[in-house]
Motif scaffolding. Structure first.
Motif, PDB file in Angstrom:
ATOM      1  N   PRO A  13      36.907 -47.083  15.269  1.00  0.00           N
ATOM      2  CA  PRO A  13      35.890 -47.925  15.706  1.00  0.00           C
ATOM      3  C   PRO A  13      36.090 -49.764  15.841  1.00  0.00           C
ATOM      4  O   PRO A  13      37.276 -49.914  15.277  1.00  0.00           O
ATOM      5  N   ALA A  14      35.709 -50.518  16.230  1.00  0.00           N
ATOM      6  CA  ALA A  14      35.937 -51.836  16.550  1.00  0.00           C
ATOM      7  C   ALA A  14      36.281 -52.867  14.901  1.00  0.00           C
ATOM      8  O   ALA A  14      35.430 -52.282  13.646  1.00  0.00           O
ATOM      9  N   GLY A  15      36.783 -53.495  14.567  1.00  0.00           N
ATOM     10  CA  GLY A  15      37.226 -53.942  13.309  1.00  0.00           C
ATOM     11  C   GLY A  15      37.585 -55.978  13.700  1.00  0.00           C
ATOM     12  O   GLY A  15      36.971 -56.514  14.348  1.00  0.00           O
ATOM     13  N   LYS A  16      36.889 -56.213  12.662  1.00  0.00           N
ATOM     14  CA  LYS A  16      36.866 -57.992  12.767  1.00  0.00           C
ATOM     15  C   LYS A  16      37.860 -58.161  11.893  1.00  0.00           C
ATOM     16  O   LYS A  16      38.824 -57.676  11.466  1.00  0.00           O
ATOM     17  N   VAL A  17      38.224 -59.313  12.620  1.00  0.00           N
ATOM     18  CA  VAL A  17      39.812 -60.709  12.322  1.00  0.00           C
ATOM     19  C   VAL A  17      39.259 -61.340  11.204  1.00  0.00           C
ATOM     20  O   VAL A  17      38.688 -62.426  12.316  1.00  0.00           O
ATOM     21  N   PRO A  18      39.878 -61.197  10.060  1.00  0.00           N
ATOM     22  CA  PRO A  18      39.378 -62.995   9.967  1.00  0.00           C
ATOM     23  C   PRO A  18      40.034 -64.383  10.368  1.00  0.00           C
ATOM     24  O   PRO A  18      40.861 -63.896  11.013  1.00  0.00           O
ATOM     25  N   LEU A  19      39.700 -65.599  10.631  1.00  0.00           N
ATOM     26  CA  LEU A  19      39.600 -66.444  11.936  1.00  0.00           C
ATOM     27  C   LEU A  19      40.403 -67.167  10.568  1.00  0.00           C
ATOM     28  O   LEU A  19      41.653 -67.107  12.437  1.00  0.00           O
ATOM     29  N   GLU A  20      41.610 -66.810   9.917  1.00  0.00           N
ATOM     30  CA  GLU A  20      42.241 -67.509   9.509  1.00  0.00           C
ATOM     31  C   GLU A  20      43.759 -67.113   9.751  1.00  0.00           C
ATOM     32  O   GLU A  20      44.664 -67.101  10.206  1.00  0.00           O
ATOM     33  N   PHE A  21      43.257 -65.443   9.657  1.00  0.00           N
ATOM     34  CA  PHE A  21      44.533 -64.522  10.302  1.00  0.00           C
ATOM     35  C   PHE A  21      44.688 -64.563  11.748  1.00  0.00           C
ATOM     36  O   PHE A  21      45.976 -64.602  12.756  1.00  0.00           O
ATOM     37  N   ALA A  22      43.526 -64.558  12.771  1.00  0.00           N
ATOM     38  CA  ALA A  22      44.049 -64.687  13.850  1.00  0.00           C
ATOM     39  C   ALA A  22      44.517 -66.152  14.208  1.00  0.00           C
ATOM     40  O   ALA A  22      44.925 -66.314  15.942  1.00  0.00           O
ATOM     41  N   ARG A  23      43.992 -67.372  14.127  1.00  0.00           N
ATOM     42  CA  ARG A  23      44.944 -68.562  13.739  1.00  0.00           C
ATOM     43  C   ARG A  23      46.583 -68.002  13.820  1.00  0.00           C
ATOM     44  O   ARG A  23      47.183 -68.935  14.511  1.00  0.00           O
ATOM     45  N   ALA A  24      47.321 -67.624  12.306  1.00  0.00           N
ATOM     46  CA  ALA A  24      48.078 -68.012  12.696  1.00  0.00           C
ATOM     47  C   ALA A  24      49.080 -66.543  13.285  1.00  0.00           C
ATOM     48  O   ALA A  24      49.896 -66.785  14.150  1.00  0.00           O
ATOM     49  N   VAL A  25      48.709 -65.505  13.837  1.00  0.00           N
ATOM     50  CA  VAL A  25      49.007 -64.584  14.803  1.00  0.00           C
ATOM     51  C   VAL A  25      48.605 -64.769  16.199  1.00  0.00           C
ATOM     52  O   VAL A  25      49.044 -64.672  16.951  1.00  0.00           O
ATOM     53  N   THR A  26      48.061 -66.081  16.872  1.00  0.00           N
ATOM     54  CA  THR A  26      47.352 -66.739  18.085  1.00  0.00           C
ATOM     55  C   THR A  26      48.804 -67.217  18.759  1.00  0.00           C
ATOM     56  O   THR A  26      48.241 -67.896  18.427  1.00  0.00           O
ATOM     57  N   PRO A  27      49.276 -67.035  20.210  1.00  0.00           N
ATOM     58  CA  PRO A  27      50.404 -68.523  20.202  1.00  0.00           C
ATOM     59  C   PRO A  27      49.022 -68.850  20.639  1.00  0.00           C
ATOM     60  O   PRO A  27      47.848 -69.433  21.197  1.00  0.00           O
ATOM     61  N   GLU A  28      50.031 -70.674  20.680  1.00  0.00           N
ATOM     62  CA  GLU A  28      49.489 -72.005  21.088  1.00  0.00           C
ATOM     63  C   GLU A  28      48.567 -71.639  22.798  1.00  0.00           C
ATOM     64  O   GLU A  28      49.235 -71.213  23.828  1.00  0.00           O
ATOM     65  N   GLY A  29      47.609 -72.705  22.332  1.00  0.00           N
ATOM     66  CA  GLY A  29      46.566 -72.391  24.471  1.00  0.00           C
ATOM     67  C   GLY A  29      45.756 -71.031  24.653  1.00  0.00           C
ATOM     68  O   GLY A  29      45.805 -70.761  25.856  1.00  0.00           O
ATOM     69  N   GLN A  30      46.179 -69.554  23.605  1.00  0.00           N
ATOM     70  CA  GLN A  30      45.910 -68.575  24.024  1.00  0.00           C
ATOM     71  C   GLN A  30      44.234 -68.668  23.330  1.00  0.00           C
ATOM     72  O   GLN A  30      43.905 -69.196  21.642  1.00  0.00           O
ATOM     73  N   PRO A  31      43.494 -68.229  23.791  1.00  0.00           N
ATOM     74  CA  PRO A  31      42.036 -67.947  22.714  1.00  0.00           C
ATOM     75  C   PRO A  31      42.012 -66.925  21.644  1.00  0.00           C
ATOM     76  O   PRO A  31      42.778 -65.874  21.529  1.00  0.00           O
ATOM     77  N   LEU A  32      41.189 -67.251  20.375  1.00  0.00           N
ATOM     78  CA  LEU A  32      41.301 -66.140  19.562  1.00  0.00           C
ATOM     79  C   LEU A  32      40.536 -65.369  19.788  1.00  0.00           C
ATOM     80  O   LEU A  32      39.305 -65.039  20.059  1.00  0.00           O
ATOM     81  N   ARG A  33      41.280 -63.982  19.620  1.00  0.00           N
ATOM     82  CA  ARG A  33      40.372 -62.666  18.849  1.00  0.00           C
ATOM     83  C   ARG A  33      40.271 -62.332  17.937  1.00  0.00           C
ATOM     84  O   ARG A  33      41.328 -61.784  16.609  1.00  0.00           O
ATOM     85  N   LEU A  34      38.766 -62.697  17.720  1.00  0.00           N
ATOM     86  CA  LEU A  34      37.999 -62.113  16.223  1.00  0.00           C
ATOM     87  C   LEU A  34      37.446 -60.437  15.787  1.00  0.00           C
ATOM     88  O   LEU A  34      37.109 -60.621  15.285  1.00  0.00           O
ATOM     89  N   GLU A  35      38.316 -59.382  16.844  1.00  0.00           N
ATOM     90  CA  GLU A  35      37.905 -58.634  16.250  1.00  0.00           C
ATOM     91  C   GLU A  35      38.761 -57.607  17.316  1.00  0.00           C
ATOM     92  O   GLU A  35      39.129 -57.766  18.721  1.00  0.00           O
ATOM     93  N   THR A  36      39.053 -56.382  17.049  1.00  0.00           N
ATOM     94  CA  THR A  36      39.461 -55.107  17.975  1.00  0.00           C
ATOM     95  C   THR A  36      38.065 -54.660  18.462  1.00  0.00           C
ATOM     96  O   THR A  36      37.612 -53.881  17.985  1.00  0.00           O
ATOM     97  N   SER A  37      39.212 -54.519  19.445  1.00  0.00           N
ATOM     98  CA  SER A  37      38.112 -53.824  20.028  1.00  0.00           C
ATOM     99  C   SER A  37      38.539 -51.997  19.158  1.00  0.00           C
ATOM    100  O   SER A  37      39.272 -51.362  19.035  1.00  0.00           O
ATOM    101  N   ALA A  38      37.049 -51.019  19.867  1.00  0.00           N
ATOM    102  CA  ALA A  38      36.963 -49.486  18.908  1.00  0.00           C
ATOM    103  C   ALA A  38      38.028 -48.670  20.542  1.00  0.00           C
ATOM    104  O   ALA A  38      38.179 -49.313  21.939  1.00  0.00           O
ATOM    105  N   SER A  39      38.043 -47.838  20.229  1.00  0.00           N
ATOM    106  CA  SER A  39      39.529 -46.597  20.631  1.00  0.00           C
ATOM    107  C   SER A  39      38.572 -45.148  20.791  1.00  0.00           C
ATOM    108  O   SER A  39      39.013 -44.976  19.505  1.00  0.00           O
ATOM    109  N   GLN A  40      39.110 -44.914  21.698  1.00  0.00           N
ATOM    110  CA  GLN A  40      38.630 -43.301  21.571  1.00  0.00           C
ATOM    111  C   GLN A  40      39.584 -42.863  22.819  1.00  0.00           C
ATOM    112  O   GLN A  40      39.183 -42.948  23.911  1.00  0.00           O
ATOM    113  N   THR A  41      40.405 -42.070  22.050  1.00  0.00           N
ATOM    114  CA  THR A  41      41.839 -41.653  23.192  1.00  0.00           C
ATOM    115  C   THR A  41      42.059 -39.804  23.177  1.00  0.00           C
ATOM    116  O   THR A  41      40.946 -39.326  21.983  1.00  0.00           O
ATOM    117  N   VAL A  42      42.083 -39.033  24.323  1.00  0.00           N
ATOM    118  CA  VAL A  42      42.029 -38.751  24.185  1.00  0.00           C
ATOM    119  C   VAL A  42      43.848 -37.701  24.835  1.00  0.00           C
ATOM    120  O   VAL A  42      44.014 -38.372  25.922  1.00  0.00           O
TER     121      VAL A  42
END
Length: 167
Positions: free
Chosen positions: A58-87
């Motif tokens: 299922p989709a997940g939430k990313v804490p704001l402080e964590f997203a700021r720490a891993v996002t490169p400069e100039g890139q938008p913050l990703r505050l959630e991860t997409s759901a995945s349903q693979t075969v």
């Protein structure tokens, strides 16, 4: 993203994010077929082993402080991860042969008959993500290339691999 991160943006302390659940199921049956022989071969056995696996996360939430720490400069913050349903589908095939027994072998099970692999074909997995396919401008295919590896006991130590770019 990793579970924990420590870099210049975190001030030297570790930041963590929550765990994301993933559920999965797989099946890997093997089917056999037998064929008559030819020349010095009494029987040929063909085995096909498809492997199908399914996973859902299922989709997940990313804490704001964590997203700021891993996002490169100039890139938008990703505050959630997409759901995945693979075969995923993988296919392996083997053609095995049983040679003729020695002329002087009179045992019922013909133990002197040599068994060997005529051809082994291993096909890499191909995957499709149903959640990714729902996003505009994207397909669900998660595999860019498909490869086949061939091997045989007729040429010991020889292995041939070929790769196909799918898209």
């Amino acid at each position: 993203f990793p579970f924990a991160v420590r870099n210049a943006r975190t001030g030297g302390s570790f930041l963590t994010q929550g765990k994301r659940l993933q559920f999965g199921a797989s099946i890997s049956p093997t089917f056999f077929a037998f064929f008559g022989g030819i020349g010095g071969i009494t029987r040929i056995r063909h085995s096909i082993s498809p492997s199908v696996s399914y996973s859902y996360s299922p989709a997940g939430k990313v804490p704001l402080e964590f997203a700021r720490a891993v996002t490169p400069e100039g890139q938008p913050l990703r505050l959630e991860t997409s759901a995945s349903q693979t075969v995923q589908l993988t296919l392996n095939q083997n053609f095995e042969a049983k040679g003729r027994p020695a002329e002087n072998d009179t045992t019922a099970n013909q133990a002197s008959a040599r068994k060997f692999r005529l051809l082994s074909i291993s096909t890499s997995s191909i995957g499709y993500d149903f959640e990714q396919a729902k996003e505009p401008g994207r397909t669900g295919w998660t595999t860019d290339a498909l490869s086949n590896t061939l091997a045989s006991d007729l040429l010991p130590g020889f292995s041939f691999s070929v790769s196909h770019d799918l898209w």
